[in-house]
Design a protein around this motif. Structure first.
Motif, PDB file in Angstrom:
ATOM      1  N   UNK A 169       0.774  -1.103   0.072  1.00 57.97           N
ATOM      2  CA  UNK A 169      -0.006   0.172  -0.018  1.00 57.97           C
ATOM      3  C   UNK A 169       0.818   1.286  -0.069  1.00 57.97           C
ATOM      4  N   UNK A 170       0.915   1.940  -1.214  1.00 60.82           N
ATOM      5  CA  UNK A 170       1.890   2.933  -1.275  1.00 60.82           C
ATOM      6  C   UNK A 170       0.806   4.127  -2.133  1.00 60.82           C
ATOM      7  N   UNK A 171       1.475   5.003  -2.564  1.00 64.70           N
ATOM      8  CA  UNK A 171       0.885   6.363  -3.194  1.00 64.70           C
ATOM      9  C   UNK A 171       0.048   5.730  -4.033  1.00 64.70           C
ATOM     10  N   UNK A 172       0.138   4.970  -5.019  1.00 65.23           N
ATOM     11  CA  UNK A 172      -0.435   4.346  -5.818  1.00 65.23           C
ATOM     12  C   UNK A 172      -1.948   3.677  -5.523  1.00 65.23           C
ATOM     13  N   UNK A 173      -1.678   2.964  -4.408  1.00 64.08           N
ATOM     14  CA  UNK A 173      -2.991   2.434  -3.823  1.00 64.08           C
ATOM     15  C   UNK A 173      -3.907   3.417  -3.058  1.00 64.08           C
ATOM     16  N   UNK A 174      -3.396   4.215  -2.225  1.00 65.60           N
ATOM     17  CA  UNK A 174      -4.261   5.183  -1.639  1.00 65.60           C
ATOM     18  C   UNK A 174      -4.820   6.364  -2.752  1.00 65.60           C
TER      19      UNK A 174
ATOM     20  N   UNK B 135       3.435   1.949   3.239  1.00 67.95           N
ATOM     21  CA  UNK B 135       4.323   3.389   2.757  1.00 67.95           C
ATOM     22  C   UNK B 135       3.998   4.143   3.827  1.00 67.95           C
ATOM     23  N   UNK B 136       4.561   4.538   4.940  1.00 69.43           N
ATOM     24  CA  UNK B 136       3.952   5.580   5.763  1.00 69.43           C
ATOM     25  C   UNK B 136       3.959   6.818   5.270  1.00 69.43           C
ATOM     26  N   UNK B 137       4.774   7.331   4.371  1.00 68.83           N
ATOM     27  CA  UNK B 137       4.728   8.605   3.986  1.00 68.83           C
ATOM     28  C   UNK B 137       3.417   8.645   3.079  1.00 68.83           C
ATOM     29  N   UNK B 138       3.329   7.853   2.191  1.00 67.89           N
ATOM     30  CA  UNK B 138       2.051   7.753   1.356  1.00 67.89           C
ATOM     31  C   UNK B 138       0.848   7.831   2.246  1.00 67.89           C
ATOM     32  N   UNK B 139       0.848   6.938   3.317  1.00 68.04           N
ATOM     33  CA  UNK B 139      -0.406   7.125   4.241  1.00 68.04           C
ATOM     34  C   UNK B 139      -0.449   8.524   4.842  1.00 68.04           C
ATOM     35  N   UNK B 140       0.552   9.216   5.210  1.00 66.79           N
ATOM     36  CA  UNK B 140       0.639  10.545   5.755  1.00 66.79           C
ATOM     37  C   UNK B 140       0.003  11.328   4.710  1.00 66.79           C
ATOM     38  N   UNK B 141       0.440  11.346   3.565  1.00 65.37           N
ATOM     39  CA  UNK B 141       0.097  12.219   2.429  1.00 65.37           C
ATOM     40  C   UNK B 141      -1.662  12.095   2.210  1.00 65.37           C
ATOM     41  N   UNK B 142      -2.007  10.802   2.143  1.00 60.64           N
ATOM     42  CA  UNK B 142      -3.256  10.464   1.857  1.00 60.64           C
ATOM     43  C   UNK B 142      -4.204  11.239   3.265  1.00 60.64           C
ATOM     44  N   UNK B 143      -3.841  11.031   4.317  1.00 62.95           N
ATOM     45  CA  UNK B 143      -4.446  11.470   5.441  1.00 62.95           C
ATOM     46  C   UNK B 143      -4.577  13.172   5.351  1.00 62.95           C
ATOM     47  N   UNK B 144      -3.268  13.916   5.323  1.00 61.28           N
ATOM     48  CA  UNK B 144      -2.943  15.018   5.271  1.00 61.28           C
ATOM     49  C   UNK B 144      -3.906  15.946   3.961  1.00 61.28           C
ATOM     50  N   UNK B 145      -3.954  15.243   2.913  1.00 60.53           N
ATOM     51  CA  UNK B 145      -4.720  15.815   1.571  1.00 60.53           C
ATOM     52  C   UNK B 145      -6.277  15.459   1.857  1.00 60.53           C
ATOM     53  N   UNK B 146      -6.733  14.790   2.944  1.00 60.73           N
ATOM     54  CA  UNK B 146      -8.066  14.282   3.156  1.00 60.73           C
ATOM     55  C   UNK B 146      -8.626  13.376   2.132  1.00 60.73           C
ATOM     56  N   UNK B 147      -7.588  12.790   1.264  1.00 58.96           N
ATOM     57  CA  UNK B 147      -8.117  11.670   0.446  1.00 58.96           C
ATOM     58  C   UNK B 147      -8.608  10.500   1.304  1.00 58.96           C
ATOM     59  N   UNK B 148      -7.980  10.476   2.392  1.00 56.62           N
ATOM     60  CA  UNK B 148      -8.730   9.317   3.448  1.00 56.62           C
ATOM     61  C   UNK B 148      -9.466  10.214   4.554  1.00 56.62           C
ATOM     62  N   UNK B 149     -10.544   9.429   5.046  1.00 55.42           N
ATOM     63  CA  UNK B 149     -11.484  10.069   6.066  1.00 55.42           C
ATOM     64  C   UNK B 149     -10.793   9.734   7.329  1.00 55.42           C
ATOM     65  N   UNK B 150      -9.915   8.382   7.429  1.00 59.87           N
ATOM     66  CA  UNK B 150      -9.270   8.295   8.635  1.00 59.87           C
ATOM     67  C   UNK B 150      -8.515   7.004   8.539  1.00 59.87           C
ATOM     68  N   UNK B 151      -7.776   6.725   9.477  1.00 57.39           N
ATOM     69  CA  UNK B 151      -6.839   5.569   9.242  1.00 57.39           C
ATOM     70  C   UNK B 151      -6.682   4.965  10.783  1.00 57.39           C
ATOM     71  N   UNK B 152      -6.726   3.866  11.054  1.00 59.09           N
ATOM     72  CA  UNK B 152      -6.112   3.126  12.380  1.00 59.09           C
ATOM     73  C   UNK B 152      -5.319   2.141  12.159  1.00 59.09           C
ATOM     74  N   UNK B 153      -4.053   2.306  12.806  1.00 56.62           N
ATOM     75  CA  UNK B 153      -2.918   1.143  12.694  1.00 56.62           C
ATOM     76  C   UNK B 153      -2.498   0.740  13.980  1.00 56.62           C
TER      77      UNK B 153
END
Length: 359
Positions: A256-261, A280-298
């Motif tokens: 799960x990297x930038x492409x998947x998110x 890819x934690x940096x890709x997850x961070x970008x997806x959260x910061x950009x509001x692409x994701x509503x949220x995550x739990x890890x």
């Protein structure tokens, strides 16, 4: 081999945290035991992560000889390790540096299914046996804790429970402040339809979710008919919630990297209770910061360190400190009293069998 069939054995009632026949303080009772294998009596076990370790597992290890079951400072730990035949861990790292301190090591015991915390190449080179839960479906089929934790994280995330809890602790009682979502009617994508993935799917299906899945390794006859199997692309596009349940392999690191998110449905939620290296934690961070994701739990992170070194200056941790839509827990998916006792006991029995000691 010492030729004797019966010896006087000191049965120790432990006062400290180290079982050691040759040093106090202990209450001692003499007990006659048959001696079948003298070298096994002299084995030495070090529990490197001893907190709340199963007493019955410790008693099993004591059948091999001395058991060290407390965290010790560097020099004292080095002394204990120098004599060890068995080391017992949970998720602590077993590195070349650690192995160099254990010249007589025969067995590493780890009640885990994943082994990415162990330097497997160096262990194999030294001829050390690993006893773990990997491939032990007879044991893991009875363990439901990670699936329960996955659902707990998901519900906490989408119902925004941590935010509400903090609001009340600060003196508030505004039920409109955090409006959450429900499971019923949502499409949940299960990435990895093995034991844990299917267990999570069963719980969420019972709550009214539509379940879709993807798993190139799982045979279709082992997947319930109510799980719609899709390609990864279609699953990412359709799912309101994605839950990751995949074994870590070299070929799926950062699967799960930038492409998947970016391919995920906008506003979806993401949960990972498998292994941190899958994301890819940096890709997850970008997806959260950009509001692409509503949220995550890890529950898992890359390069986990028991002392928390991996958390320092970590963008995800810094994000979670100021945003309530990212929940982090310290790899506690399998950490309940019941499951830990059961798996620790099972691993101890296996270690005794590997060393030729009958129970």
């Amino acid at each position: 081999m010492v030729d004797m069939s019966l010896i006087l054995f000191l049965e120790m009632e432990k006062r400290g945290s180290v079982f050691r026949p040759h040093s106090p303080p202990y209450k001692l009772r003499f007990k006659s035991v048959l001696l079948t294998n003298w070298p096994n009596i002299m084995s030495y076990t070090v529990i490197l992560e001893p907190e709340q370790y199963s007493p019955s597992a410790l008693a099993l290890y004591a059948k091999l000889g001395s058991v060290s079951s407390e965290r010790l400072p560097g020099e004292r730990q080095a002394e204990e390790l120098a004599d060890a035949r068995v080391i017992v861990i949970r998720l602590g790292r077993v590195t070349k540096e650690l192995l160099d301190k254990v010249p007589n090591l025969q067995v590493i015991a780890s009640p885990t299914t994943g082994l990415n915390h162990i330097d497997l190449e160096d262990v194999e080179r030294r001829g050390i046996k690993i006893v773990s839960l990997k491939g032990r479906r007879d044991i893991t089929e009875k363990v439901y804790t990670t699936s329960e934790h996955t659902v707990a994280l998901l519900l906490s995330l989408i119902r925004r429970i941590p935010g509400f809890n903090q609001h009340v602790l600060q003196g508030g009682w505004d039920r409109q402040r955090f409006i959450g979502s429900e499971i019923s009617g949502k499409t949940v994508g299960i990435v990895g339809c093995g034991r844990l993935g299917i267990r999570v799917a069963e719980i969420l299906h019972a709550m009214g979710a539509r379940i879709v899945g993807t798993d190139p390794y799982q045979s279709k006859d082992k997947i319930p008919s109510w799980i719609e199997m899709l390609s990864e692309k279609d699953l990412l596009q359709q799912s309101d919630i994605i839950s990751l349940h995949v074994d870590l392999r070299p070929e799926n690191e950062h699967m799960f990297s930038k492409e998947q998110f970016q391919a995920m449905k906008p506003g979806a939620f993401f949960v990972n209770t498998s292994r941190g290296q899958l994301v890819d934690e940096s890709a997850l961070f970008d997806a959260l910061r950009s509001d692409r994701l509503a949220g995550a739990a890890i529950d898992v992170m890359d390069n986990e360190d028991p002392e928390g070194e991996h958390l320092k200056q970590n963008p995800l941790v810094e994000y979670a400190q100021t945003h309530e839509n990212l929940l982090l827990t310290p790899h506690i998916g399998g950490a309940t009293k019941e499951s830990m006792a059961m798996t620790e006991d099972a691993i101890a029995l296996e270690v005794l069998a590997v060393l030729g000691h009958s129970t």
